[in-house]
Design an enzyme around this catalytic site. Structure first.
Site, PDB file in Angstrom:
ATOM      1  N   HIS A 138     -89.659-146.748 -51.417  1.00 12.84           N
ATOM      2  CA  HIS A 138     -89.844-145.990 -50.179  1.00 12.84           C
ATOM      3  C   HIS A 138     -89.562-144.514 -50.412  1.00 12.84           C
ATOM      4  O   HIS A 138     -88.578-144.140 -51.054  1.00 12.84           O
ATOM      5  CB  HIS A 138     -88.951-146.548 -49.081  1.00 12.84           C
ATOM      6  CG  HIS A 138     -89.421-147.885 -48.600  1.00 12.84           C
ATOM      7  ND1 HIS A 138     -90.744-148.161 -48.373  1.00 12.84           N
ATOM      8  CD2 HIS A 138     -88.750-149.024 -48.316  1.00 12.84           C
ATOM      9  CE1 HIS A 138     -90.855-149.413 -47.954  1.00 12.84           C
ATOM     10  NE2 HIS A 138     -89.677-149.961 -47.918  1.00 12.84           N
ATOM     11  N   LYS A 567     -85.756-147.961 -34.851  1.00  9.61           N
ATOM     12  CA  LYS A 567     -86.786-147.131 -34.209  1.00  9.61           C
ATOM     13  C   LYS A 567     -87.200-147.746 -32.880  1.00  9.61           C
ATOM     14  O   LYS A 567     -87.537-147.037 -31.934  1.00  9.61           O
ATOM     15  CB  LYS A 567     -87.987-146.971 -35.142  1.00  9.61           C
ATOM     16  CG  LYS A 567     -89.079-146.035 -34.617  1.00  9.61           C
ATOM     17  CD  LYS A 567     -89.984-145.571 -35.737  1.00  9.61           C
ATOM     18  CE  LYS A 567     -90.820-146.678 -36.295  1.00  9.61           C
ATOM     19  NZ  LYS A 567     -91.913-147.108 -35.381  1.00  9.61           N
TER      20      LYS A 567
END
Length: 900
Positions: A138, A567
């Site tokens: 990532h 999120k």
């Protein structure tokens, strides 16, 4: 460069001598290579920023010294501050700032024994334990590998300094050698010019396996054998996603999977060949001076080594034959000649166990003489442990794909095979019935001459590549298939259908259970997913064919996602939902008779599950660890936690000791208190969720505010990963990956994903005494608040306000920012109230010192970034502006450490 002076409102910072030393050398390098003018400008800006951090009268933002910088000066200044942060990180790691008290296996064993848990119970747990950090690609590692390499060379030189040396082994003055490495750092381009490809990511991660994990894990096991008084099985391993993780990354396909496994095999075999070669130099045992068992003599005689000078040295001759067989194995599996070919001919090893047997024969031979000291430990013992741990595949490679892709591919396969014309139109019950019917036979749906879509062809190629890898490297090379956005039982069954296409799922015959060579693993990511997880797993285990597979395997893994749940619902709700899901899954697995293995998808930032892994593992619900845990290690965290062998050993020890404690230590919270605490957390979570969702998803214009306030647009253009920033072409926050979402807020010093909603929840909760009791005595809340406190300390709403002019609708921007500032204040005050502190990090002096030291070096970078963003977005096309923005992103991320 000098370091931060004491702040009158807090205790004096204990100066780290390494930071002072390396900072001075960096200042000398800047003066020598950047010139006196740049040095003086840098020193003025540094001093002014330090004075502001100390709160000195007259030290305000009106004279930062930044206005005097030209664009070229700006680039050089930014590099200087970035390098200081890099060197400060190195110094802190060397001084053990990251090491936590008691975070080692010896301390854990002593603690457990003090609580009545004996060595036998510990060894029994380790006999079926599995602890795996899983490296992923990532994109939050903004530094080039060259920069990290120079930093690691400095770390090696500092070790010589620790030992009192004044010269290197080559006779170079040690201080001059360190100066030279810093000078090379200064002259090394920090930014990538070209976008990373998957192959680059594969090559980058292999350096950690070659340089760190291959030598470190055997050394750790040797240490633990002394602590435990026994030799445990290889329960600690390292996993890898790079080359197998396809979720949202169209550049990972069958060739990349093959490359990742092939390069891993090459690295492992090369390491073993070097080890065997070294043993050949060491094991000079002569039959004239020591008895040698017949098994060793047989190995020597079968080696083909007829050298007259070694006729009385059977271990050396046996190792010559072992080396020849390894060389043949290398040629067979890697497809090219080994770096150091053998003069002898040997038959390739069939598998790692075959190779290990030969090494064990030598070890048993050495054990037969004297007190057996030659066989215990040493280079031979470490090599045997390496083979047990890494095999011929080096690291298990996980496969991952989104459930929506599986749906489409299975639908196309069913349609082309004439089984079901419109699978996507079926409801869940009908889908499960149809998939079970297909899993009950071994007839593949695919046909070699069918005309499939590109997506379906790619997915079929992947599972066939996995099957070939099993035949080549053994079944241990790929054993996990992660399903992103798993929302139903059919999502898991669809993966088994795809595996069946390559023979990796085989239906049972004559009453035998089916066989699954690769485990389908659901990833529960959103708050709703986490709440649904126990029901989905209950229904999955209820299927007889699945029950048979799980029983045969003995365990089942479930992955829980920190990033997307944060999120989706904010920090507190995400953290609590993950805890509750883990707790609720435990009885589901117990009922199914399967060991539960949770895979924690954590990132570096608190908003993505970051923070102390030692505390986080211990804070897991009792019964949810059971000695088995996997955790993702992502982006900049890989270099921070595994950049050097010493740091890697510290972090691997912490992960292992925490797993022992979480699995065996009695629960410190009574059932009555746990019920009270859980009820309180439910109320806090609901309030935090409402506040977070109302701001992020319920506020008109918030998405535009976020994209204009933070450098998200510019971050998306950085050459820091092969994966796109969004899963789709949509600009909605829902479709944005959690990594750039968190990373962007960190750059602007808001760090909203790590704290927003918590303050409102605490403010609304009337029983503050209960919260204080929870914060003191409950490991879960203690860990959650520690991470919250860290992120509050690293955020700076004063600096964040400097980004406000970037927002085009100023009235709306100021209104949203006012809500954010109020939320921060509530979080700050609430935290101090329930932890009984007068300031942030009052009870964490080492972390407080670390953060206070580096804040003055981040502020000027933020101020420069804002000005460069203004110019860039106004249309100025000077290439130095774009480079300056990217450098500032690099420098801020380096200084914050866990920002992605």
């Amino acid at each position: 460069m000098a370091t931060l002076e004491p702040n009158p409102s807090a205790p004096a910072i204990a100066q780290n001598p390494d930071i002072r030393y390396l900072g001075r050398l960096l200042g000398d390098v800047i003066r020598a290579y950047g010139g006196e003018k740049l040095y003086n400008q840098t020193e003025y800006i540094r001093s002014a920023s330090v004075d502001r951090a100390r709160g000195l009268q007259g030290a305000d933002l009106t004279d930062t010294g930044l206005d005097a910088l030209s664009l070229d000066d700006t680039l050089n200044f930014t590099r200087g501050f970035m390098l200081f942060s890099m060197l400060a990180n190195l110094a802190e790691d060397r001084q053990g700032v990251a090491a936590e008290p008691g975070a080692d296996v010896a301390s854990a064993v002593k603690r457990l024994e003090g609580e009545g848990v004996g060595r036998d119970a510990i060894l029994e747990l380790l006999s079926h334990a599995l602890i795996v950090p899983v490296l992923t690609a990532h994109p939050t590692e903004v530094r080039r590998k060259s920069m990290i390499d120079h930093k690691n060379r400095i770390a090696d030189l500092m070790l010589l300094k620790d030992a009192g040396r004044t010269e290197t082994a080559e006779g170079e003055n040690l201080d001059e050698a360190i100066f030279r490495q810093i000078a090379l750092l200064w002259q090394t381009r920090p930014l990538r010019r070209e976008k990373l490809f998957v192959q680059d990511e594969i090559d980058n991660v292999l350096t950690y396996f070659r340089d760190i994990f291959l030598p470190v894990l055997p050394a750790l096991y040797a240490r633990w054998e002394r602590v435990l008084g026994a030799r445990p099985q290889s329960f600690l391993r390292v996993g890898n996603w790079i080359g197998g993780d396809r979720d949202g990354n169209p550049f990972v396909q069958a060739p990349q999977l093959k490359s990742a496994l092939g390069r891993g095999c090459e690295a492992a075999l090369a390491f073993y060949m070097d080890g065997v070669h070294g043993l050949g130099s060491e094991l000079s045992v002569s039959t004239e001076l020591a008895p040698v068992p017949q098994a060793v003599i047989d190995l020597a005689q079968g080696s083909g080594d007829a050298s007259a000078s070694r006729q009385d040295e059977p271990y050396r001759r046996a190792l010559s034959g072992i080396y020849a067989r390894l060389a043949a194995t290398y040629s067979a599996l890697v497809g090219k000649a080994p770096p150091r070919p053998s003069a002898l001919r040997g038959e390739a090893y069939a598998d790692p166990q075959d190779f290990r047997r030969d090494l064990v024969t030598l070890a048993q031979g050495l054990a037969s003489g004297g007190d057996g000291a030659l066989a215990t430990g040493g280079a031979l013992g470490r090599l045997i442990r390496a083979v047990e741990t890494f095999g011929f595949h080096l690291a298990v490679l996980d496969m991952r794909q989104n459930s929506a892709v599986h749906e489409r591919v299975v639908a196309e396969l069913l349609k082309q095979a004439g089984v079901e014309a419109d699978y996507l139109a079926l409801d869940e019950e009908a889908r499960v019935a149809l998939l079970r019917q297909e899993l009950a036979n071994n007839r593949p749906l695919g046909a070699p001459f069918s005309d499939y879509s590109e997506e379906t062809a790619s997915e079929l190629a992947i599972v066939h590549a996995a099957a070939q890898a099993h035949r080549t490297y053994g079944t241990a090379c790929i054993s996990h298939y992660i399903i992103s956005k798993a929302e139903s039982v059919s999502d898991l069954l669809e993966v088994n259908i795809l595996l069946k296409e390559a023979g990796l799922w085989r239906a049972g015959v004559d009453g035998a259970p089916p066989e699954a060579a690769i485990m389908a693993i659901p990833l529960f990511e959103t708050i709703a997913d986490l709440e649904a997880a126990p029901g989905i797993m209950t229904a999955y285990f209820a299927l007889p064919e699945i029950a048979g597979v799980v029983k045969a395997r003995g365990h089942q893994e479930v992955m829980i996602g920190y990033s997307d749940s944060n999120k989706d619902g904010g920090y507190l709700t995400s953290t609590w939902s993950l805890y509750k899901a883990s707790e609720a899954l435990e009885p589901v697995f117990a009922q199914a008779g399967a060991a539960m293995q949770l895979f924690h998808g954590r990132g570096g930032a608190v908003g993505r599950g970051g923070g102390s892994a030692f505390a986080a593992i211990q804070a897991q619900p009792r019964g949810s660890v059971q000695g088995r845990i996997r955790i993702t290690e992502q982006g900049e965290v890989i270099a921070a936690k595994f950049g050097t062998r010493d740091v890697a050993m510290t972090n691997l020890e912490a992960m292992t000791s925490a797993t022992l404690l979480a699995s065996l230590e009695p629960d410190g919270v009574s059932p009555r208190d746990h019920a009270r605490f859980s009820a309180a957390m439910d109320d806090l979570s609901k309030a935090a969720f409402t506040a977070y969702r109302d701001l992020v998803y319920g506020t008109d214009g918030f998405n535009i505010f976020f994209r204009q306030l933070t450098p998200i647009q510019e971050i998306s253009g950085l050459k820091i990963g092969s994966r796109p920033a969004s899963r789709t072409k949509s600009s909605a926050i829902e479709d944005l990956r959690a990594i750039p979402w968190v990373f962007s807020w960190a750059q602007a010093r808001v760090m909203l994903p790590g704290w927003y909603g918590v303050g409102q929840a605490i403010a609304q909760f009337s029983d503050k005494a209960l919260l204080a009791d929870m914060a003191q005595h409950w490991a879960f809340l203690k860990s959650a608040l520690a991470n919250l406190e860290m992120v509050l300390a690293k955020s700076d709403l004063g600096i964040a306000a400097r980004y406000l002019p970037l927002v085009e609708d100023q009235a709306k921007g100021e209104a949203i920012f006012h809500r954010i500032r109020e939320g921060w204040g509530q979080a700050h005050d609430g935290l101090l109230t329930i932890t009984g502190q007068s300031r942030l990090l009052e009870k964490s002096p080492a972390l407080e010192t670390s953060i206070r030291l580096r804040l003055p070096y981040i502020e000027p970078l933020n101020l420069l970034q804002v000005e460069l963003l203004k110019r860039h977005r106004a249309g100025e096309d000077d290439a130095r502006i774009k480079e300056g923005i990217e450098l500032s992103i690099n420098a801020i991320a380096t200084a914050l450490r866990n920002s992605g």
